[in-house]
Scaffold this active site. Structure first.
Site, PDB file in Angstrom:
ATOM      1  CE1 TYR A  49      29.116-102.548 -36.575  1.00 34.30           C
ATOM      2  CE2 TYR A  49      31.023-102.365 -35.136  1.00 34.30           C
ATOM      3  CZ  TYR A  49      30.482-102.575 -36.391  1.00 34.30           C
ATOM      4  OH  TYR A  49      31.317-102.802 -37.463  1.00 34.30           O
ATOM      5  CD  GLU A  50      21.202 -99.515 -33.432  1.00 30.78           C
ATOM      6  OE1 GLU A  50      20.121 -99.476 -32.820  1.00 30.78           O
ATOM      7  OE2 GLU A  50      21.337 -99.060 -34.572  1.00 30.78           O
ATOM      8  CB  SER A  51      24.176-104.311 -30.033  1.00 34.00           C
ATOM      9  OG  SER A  51      25.445-104.449 -30.640  1.00 34.00           O
ATOM     10  N   GLY A  52      25.963-102.028 -28.161  1.00 24.86           N
ATOM     11  CA  GLY A  52      26.767-101.835 -26.955  1.00 24.86           C
ATOM     12  C   GLY A  52      28.261-102.044 -27.062  1.00 24.86           C
ATOM     13  CB  THR A  80      21.231-100.410 -26.210  1.00 24.67           C
ATOM     14  OG1 THR A  80      21.641-101.688 -26.707  1.00 24.67           O
ATOM     15  CG2 THR A  80      20.790 -99.534 -27.380  1.00 24.67           C
TER      16      THR A  80
END
Length: 259
Positions: A49-52, A80
């Protein structure tokens, strides 16, 4: 077991995610399908997921990319910037799994506005990381419910490029990867035609007619020479999906079916 059209869509999308692949997941329908795949046919899929979070294994569906469930269940969490620069732009993402508000015949996506950009009828959630995912992932899957309002002849705004204007447009734009390779809806599965890269219907879900698909598409949709019928959801798939939705509803205080 009986099933709904939404369940058929989610199951059909989950089946497209190969075991062991690295998947950059969007929130909403893509996350539901990707996690169903992890719980059924593709237990070794790596969800990013793009948050890490890398290797996220949520027991309930996240409300957003900032949901703590993702970080708590991940193999690791990175900044990120590393997700985008090292993983995505570095060519390490096999599949980008995206939703859309509008999509056109070449798999271009709009999640920005409906109507004029400066005076829109509806302002949508926006781009997020979708343009980068659509541009740099090795392949892209798109999932959304089908209607003439969402499958349009011309997008009001191109948020994320699929196959551009068709043909070799994506290559001329300098975008790596194969671009969108499948659009999965509650009625059918579409795949890009060789050469033109226009999406055509390759499979109809059980009980769905060609006339229904035509009525729910804003362009003159075409059908592959050999249109298959999607296999019905198995009891295992439906049980896993319904359990996931039930856990999510209980965790987020939602009514059943809202997850």
């Amino acid at each position: 077991m009986t099933y709904t059209t939404n369940e058929m869509m989610t199951v059909a999308a989950a089946r497209r995610l190969k075991n062991g692949s690295v998947c950059f997941v969007g929130i909403g329908l893509p996350s539901k399908a990707a996690n169903l795949a992890r719980l059924t046919s593709s237990p070794d899929v790596v969800l990013i997921y793009e948050s890490g979070p890398i290797g996220a294994k949520p027991s309930v569906l996240p409300l957003s990319i900032g949901d703590g469930e993702l970080a708590e269940t991940a193999d690791t969490v990175v900044p990120t910037g590393e997700i985008f620069r090292y993983w995505l732009q570095g060519g390490r993402i096999d599949v980008g799994f995206l939703g859309a508000a509008q999509v056109d015949r070449f798999g271009n996506i709009n999640t920005t506005v409906v109507g004029d950009y400066f005076s829109p009828k509806v302002r949508l959630p926006g781009a997020g990381g979708a343009p980068e995912i659509a541009g740099s992932a090795k392949s892209v899957l798109i999932i959304l419910k089908q209607s003439a309002r969402s499958f349009v002849d011309k997008l009001d705004f191109i948020t994320s490029v699929g196959h551009g204007e068709g043909g070799d447009s994506r290559k001329r734009l300098g975008l790596p990867g194969a671009g969108p390779v499948g659009i999965i809806t509650d009625l059918c599965i579409m795949e890009p035609e060789a050469g033109t890269h226009e999406f055509v219907v390759s499979a109809l879900h059980p009980g769905v007619t060609r006339e229904q698909v035509v009525a729910a598409t804003g362009w003159a949709i075409r059908f592959a020479d050999n249109v298959e019928t999607t296999a019905e959801p198995t009891d295992v798939e439906l049980t896993a999906l319904r359990d996931l939705e039930a856990r999510t509803a209980a965790a987020h205080g939602q009514a059943p079916g809202e997850a």
